[in-house]
Write an enzyme that holds these catalytic residues in place. Structure first.
Site, PDB file in Angstrom:
ATOM      1  CE1 TYR A  27      11.456 -11.881  28.684  1.00  0.00           C
ATOM      2  CE2 TYR A  27      13.451 -12.188  27.391  1.00  0.00           C
ATOM      3  CZ  TYR A  27      12.832 -11.858  28.574  1.00  0.00           C
ATOM      4  OH  TYR A  27      13.583 -11.502  29.657  1.00  0.00           O
ATOM      5  CD1 TRP A  31       8.351  -7.253  27.067  1.00  0.00           C
ATOM      6  CD2 TRP A  31       7.876  -9.155  26.008  1.00  0.00           C
ATOM      7  NE1 TRP A  31       8.105  -8.216  28.014  1.00  0.00           N
ATOM      8  CE2 TRP A  31       7.812  -9.392  27.402  1.00  0.00           C
ATOM      9  CE3 TRP A  31       7.593 -10.213  25.144  1.00  0.00           C
ATOM     10  CZ2 TRP A  31       7.488 -10.626  27.944  1.00  0.00           C
ATOM     11  CZ3 TRP A  31       7.275 -11.446  25.683  1.00  0.00           C
ATOM     12  CH2 TRP A  31       7.230 -11.645  27.066  1.00  0.00           C
ATOM     13  CG  ASP A  34      11.981  -6.396  23.589  1.00  0.00           C
ATOM     14  OD1 ASP A  34      11.512  -6.013  24.673  1.00  0.00           O
ATOM     15  OD2 ASP A  34      12.951  -7.195  23.500  1.00  0.00           O
ATOM     16  CE1 TYR A  79       7.841 -13.443  30.266  1.00  0.00           C
ATOM     17  CE2 TYR A  79       5.508 -13.011  30.618  1.00  0.00           C
ATOM     18  CZ  TYR A  79       6.840 -12.637  30.759  1.00  0.00           C
ATOM     19  OH  TYR A  79       7.152 -11.460  31.383  1.00  0.00           O
ATOM     20  CD  GLN A 100       8.823  -3.400  28.140  1.00  0.00           C
ATOM     21  OE1 GLN A 100       8.497  -3.491  26.963  1.00  0.00           O
ATOM     22  NE2 GLN A 100       9.581  -4.304  28.731  1.00  0.00           N
ATOM     23  CG  ASP A 160      12.670  -6.819  34.199  1.00  0.00           C
ATOM     24  OD1 ASP A 160      12.538  -5.789  33.528  1.00  0.00           O
ATOM     25  OD2 ASP A 160      12.279  -7.925  33.807  1.00  0.00           O
ATOM     26  CD  GLU A 388      17.460 -11.568  27.593  1.00  0.00           C
ATOM     27  OE1 GLU A 388      17.733 -12.764  27.854  1.00  0.00           O
ATOM     28  OE2 GLU A 388      16.492 -10.971  28.102  1.00  0.00           O
TER      29      GLU A 388
HETATM   30  C1  DGY Z   1      10.532 -10.589  31.907  1.00  0.00           C
HETATM   31  O1  DGY Z   1       9.563 -11.335  32.072  1.00  0.00           O
HETATM   32  O2  DGY Z   1      11.698 -10.933  32.108  1.00  0.00           O
HETATM   33  C2  DGY Z   1      10.350  -9.262  31.320  1.00  0.00           C
HETATM   34  O3  DGY Z   1      11.484  -8.491  31.450  1.00  0.00           O
HETATM   35  C3  DGY Z   1       9.135  -8.529  31.774  1.00  0.00           C
HETATM   36  O4  DGY Z   1       8.898  -7.542  30.797  1.00  0.00           O
END
Ligand code: DGY
Length: 419
Positions: A27, A31, A34, A79, A100, A160, A388
Site C-alpha cells: 500500500y 489511505w 488508515d 499498487y 472510506q 473489501d 496487517e
Molecule cells: C486494497 O487495494 O486492498 C484496498 O483495500 C483498497 O482500499
C-alpha cells in the site's frame, strides 16, 4: 528495542513526508481511514506529526467535500489500481474517487484533546473541511435524508471482501474495460487476499463510475451495488458526535443544530439495523431491501456509535467466542459457512476494528469485555508482530507486515494499559 519503540519505529519507517503509508509496497500511498487511526497513534508521541497526517490527507479532499479513500501523493508501480485507472479529472495530488469509513473527525477530536490549547489553531483550520465532508455524506449518499448513507463499492467500507457483500456483489457484472493487473498477490500470499472474481467486480464498478465522470448523483443512480453498511453508518454516527464536540468550540449555532439533528435521526435508523433472529446489527441491501443475514465485526460498531440497547447481548457473544478459544474479534462469525480464518475480511482479526469495539464496549458499560478485547489485541500483536491482520484460530499474523495502523493501535492500547 522496547515494544513502544518498535511501534514508533514502524510509523517512522512508513512516513513518506507528513503522511504514512499503511505498509511499504503493498500500500504505497495515503489511505483515508488508515491515516485517521495512524494520526491517533502519532498523537501518543508527536502531536505536530499527528496534525500533519490529517492535513496531508485533506490535500486530497475534493471541492464537494469528498475525502477519497486513496491520495496518490507520489507515483508507485507497486499498487493496482493506480491513478490512471481511477481517471479522476484535474486533481493534484491525484486521488481515487470513492470514500472510506469516516474516522477523521474522531481522530481530529482525539488529537486536539491531547494537544489542549496549543492544538486549537490546527483544529480550527481543519474544522470547516470536516463539516464539508459530513455534508458530502449527506448530499452524495443520503440525498433523501433517510439517515443511512449508501455505500457503492466494497472498498468504501474498508472491509473489501466481507461475506456480507457476496449476494449484493452478484449483481455486479464480471466484465471489465480495464485490464486487471493485480500487484497485491505479488506482495502477499494469494490465500490471504480477495479472490479474482471479486477483483473483477471491484474493477467493473470503478470502470462504471469513471465513465459516469465521478458524478455523485449518477453514481448513486447507476450502481448495481448499493448497501447501507452498518460499519460505515456507525462510524459516521460516532464521527458526527465528535464533530459536534468540535463545533462547540469552532462552529456556529446553525452548524451545531444541523449536526445534532443528523445525530438523532441516525440513532433511530441505525437502531433499525438490529436483527432479532440473528441477535446482531446487520447491513441493509438497498437494492433488494432486506437486511443481509451475515454477522460480521462491523455489527459490533453501533456500540462505538453510542447505541446502548443491545450492548449486553453483543458483549455476551464476544465472551462466548473467547471462551471457545476464538481470538477476538473475528471479522466474520466463526460459525458462519462463509468464515475463512485467513482470507482478509472473511475471518481475520483487525486491530483497528478491535480498538473501536473496545471503546464502544467501555462506553456502554461493558468494561470487562472491553478489557478482554483490548488485551487479546495486544497479545496477538505481541506474539505475532505488527501484522496487517491475524488468524483468529491459529493466531498467526498474516497479510502485510510492519503495518502502520496495527502499530498505532498498539501504542493506543499500550497507553490505556499503563493508565
Ligand atoms: C486494497 O487495494 O486492498 C484496498 O483495500 C483498497 O482500499
Amino acid at each position: 528495542m522496547s515494544r513502544i519503540e518498535a511501534a514508533r519505529a514502524i510509523l517512522a519507517a512508513n512516513d513518506r513526508g507528513g503522511y504514512t503509508v499503511p505498509t511499504d509496497r503493498l500500500y504505497p500511498f495515503q489511505w483515508n481511514w488508515d491515516s485517521a487511526f495512524v494520526a491517533m497513534g502519532w498523537a501518543t508521541f508527536d502531536l505536530d506529526r499527528a496534525w500533519r497526517e490529517v492535513e496531508r490527507l485533506l490535500e486530497g479532499q475534493w471541492d464537494d467535500g469528498l475525502i477519497p479513500q486513496i491520495v496518490f501523493h507520489a507515483p508507485s508501480e507497486d499498487y493496482f489500481p493506480g491513478p490512471e485507472v481511477w481517471g479522476v479529472p484535474r486533481r493534484t495530488p491525484p486521488t481515487s474517487g470513492i470514500p472510506q469509513p469516516p474516522v477523521l473527525a474522531t481522530a481530529a477530536r482525539f488529537v486536539l484533546e491531547r494537544h489542549g490549547e496549543a492544538g486549537a489553531e490546527r483544529a480550527r483550520a481543519i474544522y470547516p473541511r470536516l463539516v464539508l465532508n459530513h455534508l458530502w455524506w449527506q448530499r452524495a449518499r443520503d440525498p433523501d435524508g433517510t439517515g443511512l448513507v449508501a455505500t457503492l463499492h466494497p472498498w468504501e467500507t474498508g472491509m473489501d471482501n466481507s461475506p456480507a457483500w457476496d449476494d449484493a456483489l452478484e449483481r455486479v457484472p464480471t466484465e471489465t474495460r480495464t485490464e486487471i493487473r493485480r500487484r497485491d498477490t505479488g506482495h502477499v500470499d494469494a490465500a490471504f487476499r480477495p479472490r479474482g472474481i471479486e477483483y473483477q467486480r471491484f474493477i467493473h464498478l470503478v470502470d462504471l463510475f469513471r465513465e459516469a465522470g465521478w458524478d455523485a448523483t449518477r453514481m448513486l443512480q447507476l450502481s448495481p451495488f448499493k448497501v447501507a453498511d452498518v460499519g460505515t453508518n456507525a462510524i459516521l454516527l460516532r464521527a458526527e458526535r465528535d464533530l459536534l464536540a468540535l463545533a462547540e468550540r469552532f462552529g456556529t449555532s446553525q452548524e451545531r443544530e444541523a449536526i445534532a439533528k443528523r445525530i438523532s435521526r441516525k440513532e433511530t435508523v441505525i437502531a433499525g439495523l438490529w436483527d432479532e433472529p440473528l441477535g446482531h446489527y446487520l447491513t441493509r441491501d438497498l437494492i433488494g431491501g432486506s437486511l443481509i443475514p451475515v454477522r460480521t465485526s462491523a455489527g459490533f460498531l453501533p456500540l462505538f456509535a453510542g447505541l446502548q440497547d443491545h450492548a449486553a447481548e453483543l458483549a455476551e457473544r464476544l465472551d462466548a467466542w473467547q471462551r471457545r478459544g476464538v481470538s477476538l474479534v473475528p471479522s466474520t462469525d466463526p460459525d458462519a459457512e462463509s468464515f475463512e480464518p485467513q482470507r482478509y475480511w472473511r475471518g481475520p482479526v483487525w486491530a483497528v476494528v478491535n480498538w473501536m469495539i473496545a471503546c464502544g464496549l467501555r462506553e456502554t458499560g461493558h468494561a470487562v469485555t472491553a478489557d478482554t478485547v483490548a488485551s487479546e489485541t495486544r497479545r496477538l500483536i505481541g506474539d505475532a508482530g505488527f501484522s496487517e491482520y491475524f488468524n483468529p484460530i491459529d493466531r498467526a499474523g498474516i497479510g502485510g507486515e510492519t503495518f502502520s495502523w496495527t502499530a498505532a493501535i498498539d501504542l493506543l492500547l499500550g497507553e490505556e494499559k499503563r493508565r
